[in-house]
Structures are given as C-alpha cells and as structure tokens.
Scaffold this motif. Structure first.
Motif, short mmCIF file in Angstrom:
data_model
loop_
_atom_site.label_atom_id
_atom_site.label_comp_id
_atom_site.label_asym_id
_atom_site.label_seq_id
_atom_site.Cartn_x
_atom_site.Cartn_y
_atom_site.Cartn_z
N THR A 31 0.77 -1.16 0.03
CA THR A 31 -0.05 -0.05 0.11
C THR A 31 0.81 1.37 -0.08
O THR A 31 0.80 1.99 -0.90
CB THR A 31 -0.92 0.05 1.25
OG1 THR A 31 -0.30 0.01 2.37
CG2 THR A 31 -1.83 -1.16 1.25
N ILE A 61 -1.67 0.30 13.13
CA ILE A 61 -1.48 -1.13 12.74
C ILE A 61 -0.59 -1.90 13.24
O ILE A 61 0.61 -1.49 13.01
CB ILE A 61 -1.75 -1.23 11.47
CG1 ILE A 61 -3.21 -0.49 10.90
CG2 ILE A 61 -2.01 -2.60 10.77
CD1 ILE A 61 -3.20 -0.19 9.23
N HIS A 63 1.30 -5.21 12.23
CA HIS A 63 1.65 -6.10 11.05
C HIS A 63 2.19 -7.43 11.35
O HIS A 63 2.96 -7.64 12.22
CB HIS A 63 2.29 -5.38 10.01
CG HIS A 63 1.82 -4.05 9.49
ND1 HIS A 63 1.91 -2.88 10.18
CD2 HIS A 63 1.44 -3.91 8.27
CE1 HIS A 63 1.41 -2.04 9.63
NE2 HIS A 63 0.93 -2.44 8.53
N THR A 114 -9.58 -2.50 21.54
CA THR A 114 -9.54 -3.22 20.03
C THR A 114 -8.21 -3.01 19.74
O THR A 114 -7.30 -2.08 19.99
CB THR A 114 -10.61 -2.62 19.17
OG1 THR A 114 -10.53 -1.17 19.22
CG2 THR A 114 -11.81 -2.96 19.82
N ARG A 118 -3.02 -6.42 10.43
CA ARG A 118 -2.88 -6.76 8.99
C ARG A 118 -1.57 -7.52 8.67
O ARG A 118 -0.68 -7.29 9.15
CB ARG A 118 -2.91 -5.42 8.36
CG ARG A 118 -2.33 -5.13 6.76
CD ARG A 118 -2.62 -3.94 6.18
NE ARG A 118 -1.45 -3.37 5.76
CZ ARG A 118 -1.08 -3.42 4.58
NH1 ARG A 118 -1.68 -4.34 3.76
NH2 ARG A 118 -0.10 -2.90 4.12
N GLU A 177 -3.48 3.74 1.64
CA GLU A 177 -3.61 3.08 2.49
C GLU A 177 -4.45 1.72 2.43
O GLU A 177 -5.56 1.75 1.63
CB GLU A 177 -3.76 3.54 3.84
CG GLU A 177 -2.58 4.32 4.40
CD GLU A 177 -2.37 5.87 3.80
OE1 GLU A 177 -2.98 6.15 2.72
OE2 GLU A 177 -1.48 6.62 4.44
N SER A 178 -4.48 0.71 3.41
CA SER A 178 -5.36 -0.55 3.45
C SER A 178 -6.65 0.05 3.96
O SER A 178 -6.98 1.08 4.49
CB SER A 178 -4.89 -1.53 4.37
OG SER A 178 -4.71 -0.89 5.77
N ARG A 192 -12.10 3.12 7.25
CA ARG A 192 -11.21 3.87 6.03
C ARG A 192 -11.51 3.21 4.71
O ARG A 192 -11.11 1.87 4.69
CB ARG A 192 -9.88 4.03 6.51
CG ARG A 192 -8.99 4.64 5.47
CD ARG A 192 -7.47 4.66 6.35
NE ARG A 192 -6.76 3.51 6.13
CZ ARG A 192 -5.70 3.43 6.65
NH1 ARG A 192 -4.93 4.54 6.99
NH2 ARG A 192 -4.93 2.21 6.29
O1 TXA Z 1 -1.80 0.57 4.27
C1 TXA Z 1 -1.75 0.72 5.46
O2 TXA Z 1 -2.63 0.61 6.30
C2 TXA Z 1 -0.51 1.39 6.01
C3 TXA Z 1 0.84 0.41 5.76
C4 TXA Z 1 1.87 0.89 6.34
O3 TXA Z 1 0.21 -0.94 6.61
N1 TXA Z 1 -0.62 1.67 7.61
C5 TXA Z 1 -1.35 2.64 7.66
O4 TXA Z 1 -1.35 2.87 9.30
O5 TXA Z 1 -2.07 3.45 7.37
P1 TXA Z 1 -2.13 4.12 10.02
O6 TXA Z 1 -1.55 4.04 11.50
O7 TXA Z 1 -1.64 5.46 9.25
O8 TXA Z 1 -3.56 4.07 9.99
C6 TXA Z 1 -4.31 3.14 10.66
C7 TXA Z 1 -5.73 3.51 10.67
C8 TXA Z 1 -5.98 4.92 11.32
O9 TXA Z 1 -7.08 5.32 10.44
C9 TXA Z 1 -6.32 4.47 12.67
O10 TXA Z 1 -7.29 5.59 13.31
C10 TXA Z 1 -7.09 3.20 12.51
O11 TXA Z 1 -6.41 2.58 11.50
N2 TXA Z 1 -6.98 2.16 13.75
C11 TXA Z 1 -6.00 1.81 14.24
N3 TXA Z 1 -6.59 0.93 15.45
C12 TXA Z 1 -7.73 1.07 15.51
C13 TXA Z 1 -8.69 0.71 16.56
N4 TXA Z 1 -8.37 0.00 17.52
N5 TXA Z 1 -10.05 1.30 16.38
C14 TXA Z 1 -10.27 2.16 15.36
N6 TXA Z 1 -9.63 2.50 14.18
C15 TXA Z 1 -8.21 2.01 14.45
#
Ligand code: TXA
Ligand code: MG
Length: 333
Positions: A31, A61, A63, A114, A118, A177-178, A192
């Motif tokens: 991604t 996230i 991984h 939670t 991924r 992003e994923s 998202r």
């Molecule tokens: O493609 C991707 O997902 C990239 C690559 C590096 O894997 N990672 C990424 O991570 O975009 P980040 O941290 O920028 O985005 C994680 C998303 C955020 O929108 C965050 O709010 C949501 O996931 N998220 C993470 N943990 C959560 C939780 N326990 N409850 C709700 N939302 C969560």
C-alpha cells in the motif's frame, strides 16, 4: 544519518535485528511505506510518534507475517477468519477485540480495547516481520499531515534523519492505505476506504457492510467513530502540584516536592495509587507508559487521578493532548 538499504537478505536480517533492539525501520508494503517498530515494545512505538511529529496518539496497525502470529493478540471471530483466508496477505486491516494477555503495547492501541491487524502483501515486509519474530507496529512513513510515501525517497524527504534505516523495495503498488474494517461490533463497518471494497468483503461474509466515512470526502462521517479514544471512569486533574487524600498520583519526573494535602509526601502513597510515567523525566518512556498507567490508576476507590505537569514539547505534546481528552471525557460522564 539515514541509511537507505537495498532490501536483500543480509540487509533485511540487519533491519530485523534493529527492530528487535527497539529501533525504527521504514519498509515497503503493497500500500505505502510504513514506519515500523516492535509492537511489543512501548518505547520503540513511542519513537514512531516522535519521528512522525504526530501531535496526538492515534492507534496504529500491528502487522504480522501470518495469521498465526496475530491470533495471539486478538479474538478472531468466524468473519475475521473467513476474510483473512481470502484477503491476507493484502490491503485489508481488521479491528478486533484485543486479547487481555496480549503483549502489544497500549500505545499501539492508544488504550482502546480493540487492536488493528494486517498481514501485508509485500515480500520485503513479510520477511522483515518474520525475521523480527514480533508484530511490527507501523503507520505510514511520513511526517504527520504530509502525503503518504510510496517510494524510499518520499520517506527520507519527509522524515529526514528521524528514520535511521529505510529498506528500499521499489515503489508501493497501490499508493493508497489499506481498507480498515471494524469487526469488533455486531455489524462489520468500514472506517477507512482502501483497495479492498465493501462489495468484495460482502461476497465473502454474506453480510451488509456499513460505512462510517463520507464517500466523497473520505473523511469519517461521525467523528465519534474514528476519534473514539480512551476515557477513564474517574476524573483527571491536570498540572497537579500536590495530591489530595483519596486521589491517585500519575507522576512525571521527581516527586521530591509533591506533598499530600493535610500532611505526608507522595512517596508514602500506596503502590496502587501511585505510578511514575518516567522518574528520569524521559518523554519517550512516559509515552510508552501513558495508557497502561492511566488504566492501573483508573479505579473506583480513587476520587480522582492527579497528573503532574508534563512539558509541552516533542512527544510531550501528544501526551498532553491525550491527557486533556481523557480529562474532558471523564468530566462529561
Ligand atoms: O496501508 C496501511 O494500512 C499502512 C501500511 C503501512 O500498512 N498503514 C497505515 O497505518 O495506514 P495508520 O496508522 O496510518 O492508519 C491506521 C488506521 C488509522 O485510521 C487508525 O485510526 C485506525 O487505523 N485504527 C487503528 N487502530 C484502531 C482501533 N483500535 N479502532 C479504530 N481505528 C483504528
Ligand atoms: Mg497515515
């Protein structure tokens, strides 16, 4: 100095050693490039936030290199298993209830019950995680507010020397992003949008998938949803210079001059009513301890948690942001 390493076997092994030792490594996924740290090591994860200059702690996230590595940390329901079977490795992130014995740092989940998980579909990411032997916490490898990086030079342009190692594995395929899918509630909800669509998900689980973001703006529809954050059940008192009887103390730095109103010193507080985020006044250590210590003190027998002043600089800004939110949500109870 940032070292940009070609993603060959020897360099991936070296980068994995660095992850295990608590270091940061930027690495390619299908991604975007991620900025990774050992998800089990709170101080390493704090380093991600410091490098990104995020003014707040959002959950990130974790991984894994395979489903088995992540099953230790979250309750996988039937839906999650079926979707993992179909889409992992791939650009789909699940939000699942965290297992109580999971060693994933509370900073990864920002204190939430939670966790986001991924398995990325990129050989370099998979090898790095497998060789590290731990789940890798990784948001996109850019400074907060800047575009997500799809090539190694984007990472160095954005983060500069804040990232010691970049594993160069060519351009990220999707550049987006994923998909984040919340499977922790009764209904599956996309938080998202990403490469995996609601239709594809629905075809596997035979259920309707709801959206919690604005399709046009790609922004969360109800801020309450994405911005859900850790809220203590008792009030917080910030910038405390003393402790009242019945209060718990969340300290930072020396408590030599912290007294208990009516007599006594903070040093005499019972263990259950006292935690120090960092005795030496180290903000990275404080960030790593923030959510777990708040939870330890968040008990009915305390009237309030008195929190000592924390410098509003560097990662202290993110700590203070979360403390303010926690104080406000406790007041709203
Ligand atoms: O493609 C991707 O997902 C990239 C690559 C590096 O894997 N990672 C990424 O991570 O975009 P980040 O941290 O920028 O985005 C994680 C998303 C955020 O929108 C965050 O709010 C949501 O996931 N998220 C993470 N943990 C959560 C939780 N326990 N409850 C709700 N939302 C969560
Ligand atoms: Mg991001």
């Amino acid at each position: 100095m940032t070292r940009v390493l070609i993603a060959n076997d020897a360099n991936i092994t070296e980068a994995a050693g660095s992850i295990r030792a608590g270091g940061l490594v930027a690495f390619p996924t299908e991604t975007v490039y991620g900025l990774g740290a050992n998800a089990l090591d709170g101080q390493a994860v704090a380093g991600i936030f410091a490098a990104k200059g995020r003014p707040s702690f959002n959950p990130v996230i974790a991984h894994g290199s395979e489903l088995a590595m992540l099953e230790e940390h979250a309750e996988f329901n039937e839906r999650a298993r079926a979707l993992a079977d179909r889409f992992w490795p791939g650009p789909l992130t699940f939000i699942l209830p965290r297992k109580s014995n999971s060693g994933i740092s509370e900073l990864v989940t920002a204190g939430l019950p939670t966790v986001a998980l991924r398995v990325p579909a990129h050989p370099v990411a998979l090898q790095l995680i497998a060789k590290s032997g731990v789940p890798i916490a990784a948001p996109s490898a850019n400074r907060s507010g800047q575009l997500s990086p799809t090539a190694p030079h984007h990472v160095s342009d954005s983060l500069g020397d804040a990232v010691p190692i970049i594993l160069a594995g060519g351009p990220a395929k999707f550049g987006l992003e994923s998909t984040v899918l919340d499977l922790s509630g009764a209904r599956p909800v996309i938080l998202r949008p990403g490469a995996v669509t609601a239709e594809e998900i629905e075809s596997v689980i035979d259920e309707n998938v709801a959206y919690e973001f604005d399709v046009k703006e790609h922004a969360p529809k109800s801020p309450g949803q994405l911005l859900r954050h850790y809220a203590p059940s008792i009030p917080l008192r910030l910038k405390a210079v003393d402790v009242a009887p019945g209060e718990a103390l969340l300290a930072f730095g020396s408590v030599k001059f912290m007294g208990i109103k009516g007599g006594g010193s903070a040093k005499d507080l019972p263990k259950d009513s006292f935690r120090n985020l960092s005795e030496g006044g180290d903000l990275l250590e404080a960030a790593a301890n923030l959510f777990s210590y708040l939870k330890m003190l968040d008990r009915e027998n305390h009237a309030c948690i008195a929190v000592m002043d924390i410098p509003d600089s560097g990662i202290g800004i993110a700590i203070n942001d979360r403390l303010k939110r926690a104080a406000e949500s406790a007041q709203a109870l």
